[in-house]
Design an enzyme around this catalytic site. Structure first.
Site, mmCIF file in Angstrom:
data_model
loop_
_atom_site.group_PDB
_atom_site.id
_atom_site.type_symbol
_atom_site.label_atom_id
_atom_site.label_comp_id
_atom_site.label_asym_id
_atom_site.label_seq_id
_atom_site.Cartn_x
_atom_site.Cartn_y
_atom_site.Cartn_z
ATOM 1 N N ASP A 1 38.643 64.480 26.585
ATOM 2 C CA ASP A 1 37.239 64.401 26.170
ATOM 3 C C ASP A 1 36.847 63.028 25.655
ATOM 4 O O ASP A 1 35.665 62.720 25.523
ATOM 5 C CB ASP A 1 36.998 65.372 25.007
HETATM 6 C C1 BGC Z 1 37.940 65.483 19.849
HETATM 7 C C2 BGC Z 1 38.363 66.264 21.072
HETATM 8 C C3 BGC Z 1 37.416 67.390 21.258
HETATM 9 C C4 BGC Z 1 35.981 66.881 21.322
HETATM 10 C C5 BGC Z 1 34.963 67.966 21.532
HETATM 11 C C6 BGC Z 1 36.499 65.084 19.945
HETATM 12 O O1 BGC Z 1 36.097 64.471 18.777
HETATM 13 O O2 BGC Z 1 38.760 64.363 19.678
HETATM 14 O O3 BGC Z 1 39.697 66.717 20.943
HETATM 15 O O4 BGC Z 1 37.729 68.062 22.444
HETATM 16 O O5 BGC Z 1 35.690 66.195 20.149
HETATM 17 O O6 BGC Z 1 34.652 68.671 20.414
HETATM 18 C C1 NOJ Z 2 40.176 69.610 22.873
HETATM 19 C C2 NOJ Z 2 39.282 70.291 23.844
HETATM 20 O O1 NOJ Z 2 39.049 71.622 23.430
HETATM 21 C C3 NOJ Z 2 39.862 70.264 25.238
HETATM 22 O O2 NOJ Z 2 38.958 70.817 26.142
HETATM 23 C C4 NOJ Z 2 40.220 68.858 25.621
HETATM 24 O O3 NOJ Z 2 40.795 68.893 26.898
HETATM 25 C C5 NOJ Z 2 41.136 68.226 24.612
HETATM 26 N N1 NOJ Z 2 40.524 68.290 23.314
HETATM 27 C C6 NOJ Z 2 41.487 66.782 24.933
HETATM 28 O O4 NOJ Z 2 40.440 65.926 24.680
#
Ligand code: BGC
Ligand code: NOJ
Length: 814
Positions: free
Chosen positions: A487
């Site tokens: 993400d």
């Molecule tokens: C986090 C991710 C997460 C995304 C969506 C980011 O700040 O690092 O792990 O999936 O937010 O909520």
């Molecule tokens: C948490 C999110 O829920 C997931 O969808 C994503 O792949 C990982 N973070 C990595 O960013």
């Protein structure tokens, strides 16, 4: 250092001191009513949706830690001394404190000055309430005169609004108290037709429903005025902060035990029968009263607990193993499938780290979660697939998340994560292999839930693939969009405004930045869809998907190989990400895992070399790091990944979700020792001994363990709601132990450590129980099978004839 121990026989984790490094939580409920409960009874309850139907209030990130919950106070009426058997919130000295987190229930208790108190909390199957069963025993030589106070704080339903809109909310709180039951009915007078109730099995000495009266001015939960003086105020909430508290007085003879039941529940009335008598403002209690009456009966409660226990017994019984490794057995047999069910139920919505407000059901998340639960709850997995697909858009793209209550795509969360649609193909393939239920492909499913837009589910899958193919970049690789699985790899965001969310800010057009991760995922998904098409007798279409997969694999080899490993991406300027050419972020874990899993680079040494590079550059004793070197400063063209300090989260943390991809890849190339070694590094039970370092619960996976670059290397965060649960389950059960559902039958292809003499497994698959016994006679992974005493060709056990319900499989590994 440990804070407790596993009780494998009872399938419980037993915490023996309350001051764990973080609240160690468990979940109650698996259908509609859910609760989070910590080892000191902190947490909250909600109905279906942790944001929109929150029953009790919880203050995240509070001081002291984890201080709002389901509190019971005991008071010695002779001395005036009071305490809480769960340690919080009074934090008195405890004797024999114990918390047993089990499957869907938690038992917490302690003793104080000869008064033993234990409470068992659970949600019964089929009804929307939490049961708290308090057992009190007087171990003193003389009679004890005690007061029991219960307490919960009601949330005004929408947790977001509840935490922000005080100018309105301090005026709207309403309750009713009838026959000792406290009914919470805020906003019931207008558009809500649901209410909460809090009941007690005993005759009451008093009650409170206004928090600030119960607590007294400027006091906390550790020192409520009502408890201190030993008498409720019988307060009725009008506005402010409605709460529920019962006061029960009782005397216990020496050695005597008493049980008290509390019920905290949710109830809906039909909109035209909200009030009784009609026209009044009084809640119609006709249908809720029988529910309350039923569960205030001790025998009914015991029966409900037994039913819950039996359900878990049956669900876990679908796959049980006996291997030479205790951590493998414990996680595979108990905790990993349990965590998988929790992620299946709640996606990323509510945990100690997820507030229940920000994130609902993730499209990519839930498709992956399903991989770990499809064998446990195939019917529910089927429905989940249909719900997810119904949030797909006509373009094949998807809402990144939807709200569980409405099942509608959540617009406030950003879109254009270009990997999203491909995960649907993997979940559907897993469902088909597990269940053999091909009818799901013909189910008509809408796009964006829009009536009239329905097509068969199969077409959703076709559109998923097409979505990638219609978005290819200069190297013929998939455009990344906002981001892919990671993400935080935001190659089109270019955000320079403080506080702007990388997940929602508008992105640049994005016609250049490409993802090798999506390329690998595409190959995997295209092969799966080809296999499905072939079985639907669509030979030409199947061939087309094969060709597309081959073409993409060729593009990966041509433009995505960096010499010793797979590249991660091309950025918006066409520069490499995850290459030896880069100053930082030279190698990333994700493409090494997914490309090898997709079968890319196996013809020559590339798959092997990529995994060697992972071992040499990314692996640590605490797990495998996301990338190296960590980004030491913020790069506007890389986005959120470089916003984290080095070693945390997506900036070179050990992002546990990705580790099983490497385990699977190692297993695929025949490295059982390496695969299982990686497995143990992040296995929570294997890390129990270093609980003071790991800090999260030793019975469930956490999303992240701080990487080598972090000062707190080895410290876990964000436990429970993570794709780590499902993928580790897949890695250990399907690839290391090698027991895999296929379209033709159960495949047995173990790639286990070389020093294991073998293992045994019991797997229920399409209604047949397979007893698998694996024996190692040589060092390798060549498998020969005999089924019911007869040798067979290959490693797939064919489905037995109708009527046969048990199959004995002997596997020999050479
Ligand atoms: C986090 C991710 C997460 C995304 C969506 C980011 O700040 O690092 O792990 O999936 O937010 O909520
Ligand atoms: C948490 C999110 O829920 C997931 O969808 C994503 O792949 C990982 N973070 C990595 O960013």
């Amino acid at each position: 250092m440990r804070y407790g121990h596993f009780d494998d026989h009872r399938r419980e984790y037993v915490t023996t001191r309350p001051d764990t490094p973080l609240p160690w939580i468990n979940y109650l409920g698996s259908e509609a009513t859910f609760g989070l409960i910590s080892n000191t009874t902190g947490g909250y309850s909600f109905y279906r949706d942790a944001r929109l139907r929150r029953l009790t209030r919880y203050r995240y990130n509070n001081v002291p830690l984890d201080c709002s919950g389901r509190y019971i106070y005991l008071r010695d009426n002779d001395t005036g001394e009071f305490w809480s058997p769960s340690w919080q919130p009074t934090r008195h000295e405890v004797e024999d404190y114990i918390c047993r987190h089990g499957l869907g229930y938690t038992i917490i208790g302690s003793s104080y000055k000869g008064i033993e108190a234990q409470t068992r909390y659970f949600v019964p199957l089929g009804d929307s309430l939490e049961i708290w069963q308090l057992t009190l025993t007087n171990q003193r030589q003389e009679p004890a005169s005690l007061s029991v106070f219960s307490s919960i704080e009601f949330c005004l339903w929408d947790a977001q609004d509840d935490a922000t809109n005080f100018q309105r909310n301090f005026n709207i709180g309403e309750v009713e108290i009838e026959d000792g039951v406290i009914y919470h009915k805020t906003e019931y007078r207008e558009r809500r037709n649901h209410l909460a109730f809090f009941a007690c099995s005993e005759e009451l000495a008093g009650f409170d429903t206004q928090r600030d009266v119960f607590l007294g001015p400027y006091r906390g939960w550790d020192h409520p005025a009502a408890v201190e003086r030993g008498r409720s105020f019988n307060s009725e909430a009008h506005g402010w902060a409605p709460m529920g508290s019962h006061h029960v007085r009782l005397s216990l003879d020496p050695g005597q035990t008493r049980r008290i039941i509390f019920l905290l529940g949710y109830h809906e009335n039909p909109p035209d029968r909200k009030f009784a008598p009609p026209g009044s403002q009084t809640v119609n209690k006709q249908t809720v009263k029988p529910v309350i009456a039923r569960y205030l009966g001790e025998e009914n409660v015991e029966a409900a607990f037994e039913a819950l226990r039996a359900q878990w017994e049956a669900m876990l019984g679908i796959f049980q193993v006996e291997t030479p490794n205790v951590h493998t057995n414990r996680m595979v047999n108990i905790w990993n499938p349990y965590q998988c069910m929790v992620t299946f139920n709640l996606s990323r919505s509510a945990s100690f780290f997820e507030s229940g407000i920000g994130r609902g059901i993730g499209f990519r998340d839930s498709n992956q979660d399903l991989l770990g639960s499809v064998h446990t709850v195939p019917e529910r997995a089927r429905q989940r697939i249909l719900d997810l697909a119904a949030t797909q858009l006509e373009t094949g793209g998807a809402y990144h998340q939807y709200q569980p209550l409405t099942k509608r795509g959540n617009d406030e969360v950003g879109g254009d994560f270009n990997d999203d649609p491909l995960w649907l193909i993997l979940s559907v393939a897993a469902y088909l292999k597990e269940s053999g239920d091909w009818s799901i492909l013909d189910e008509r499913v809408a796009y964006d839930r829009r009536p009239g837009s329905e097509t068969p589910l199969y077409e959703h899958l076709q559109r998923s693939l097409r979505y990638t193919l219609e978005r290819l970049g200069p190297h013929g690789l998939p455009l990344i969009g906002r981001a892919d699985w990671n993400d935080c790899l935001n190659l089109n965001t270019f955000s320079d405004t403080p506080g702007e969310s990388f997940q929602t800010v508008a992105t640049k057009e994005g016609k250049v930045a490409e993802s090798l991760f999506i390329a690998g995922l595409f190959v995997l998904a295209a092969k799966e869809l080809a296999a499905i098409a072939r079985r639907r007798c669509l030979a030409e279409e199947a061939q087309r998907y094969h060709d597309e997969a081959a073409k993409m694999a060729a593009a990966v080899l041509e433009h995505g190989w960096d010499g010793e490993w797979f590249l991660r991406a091309y950025d918006a300027f066409g520069h490499k990400v995850g290459s030896q050419e880069c100053e930082e972020g030279q190698i990333f874990i994700e493409p090494q895992g997914i490309c090898v899993m997709a079968g890319i680079g196996h013809e020559d040494s590339r798959a092997k070399r990529a995994l060697t590079a992972v071992r040499e550059r990314l692996s640590t004793p605490h797990g495998i790091i996301l990338h190296q070197p960590a980004y030491s400063r913020y790069y506007v063209h890389l986005g959120e990944i470089s916003s984290y300090p080095p070693g945390y989260k997506e900036n070179a943390g050990i992002f546990c979700h990705t580790n099983p991809w490497i385990m699977i890849a190692e297993a695929i190339i025949g490295h059982g020792d390496q695969a299982h070694d990686y497995y143990l590094r992040i296995n929570p039970s294997a890390r129990e001994e270093i609980s003071e370092v790991h800090r999260c619960e030793p019975y469930v996976y956490a999303q992240m363990i701080a990487g080598r670059d972090a000062p707190t290397h080895g410290e876990a965060k964000n436990s429970w709601l993570t794709g780590t649960a499902a993928w580790n389950y897949v890695a250990i059960t399907q690839w290391i132990l090698g027991i895999r559902p296929t379209y033709e039958g159960l495949q047995i292809a173990p790639v286990i450590p070389s020093n294991w003499p073998g293992f045994k497994a019991r797997r229920v698959y399409r209604g047949v129980t397979y007893y698998v016994s694996v024996k190692r006679v040589g060092k390798g992974d060549m498998v020969s099978l005999s089924v019911d005493g007869q040798p067979i060709e290959g490693d797939i056990v064919p489905l037995p004839p109708e009527g046969q319900t048990e199959v004995m499989v002997e596997a020999t590994l050479k």
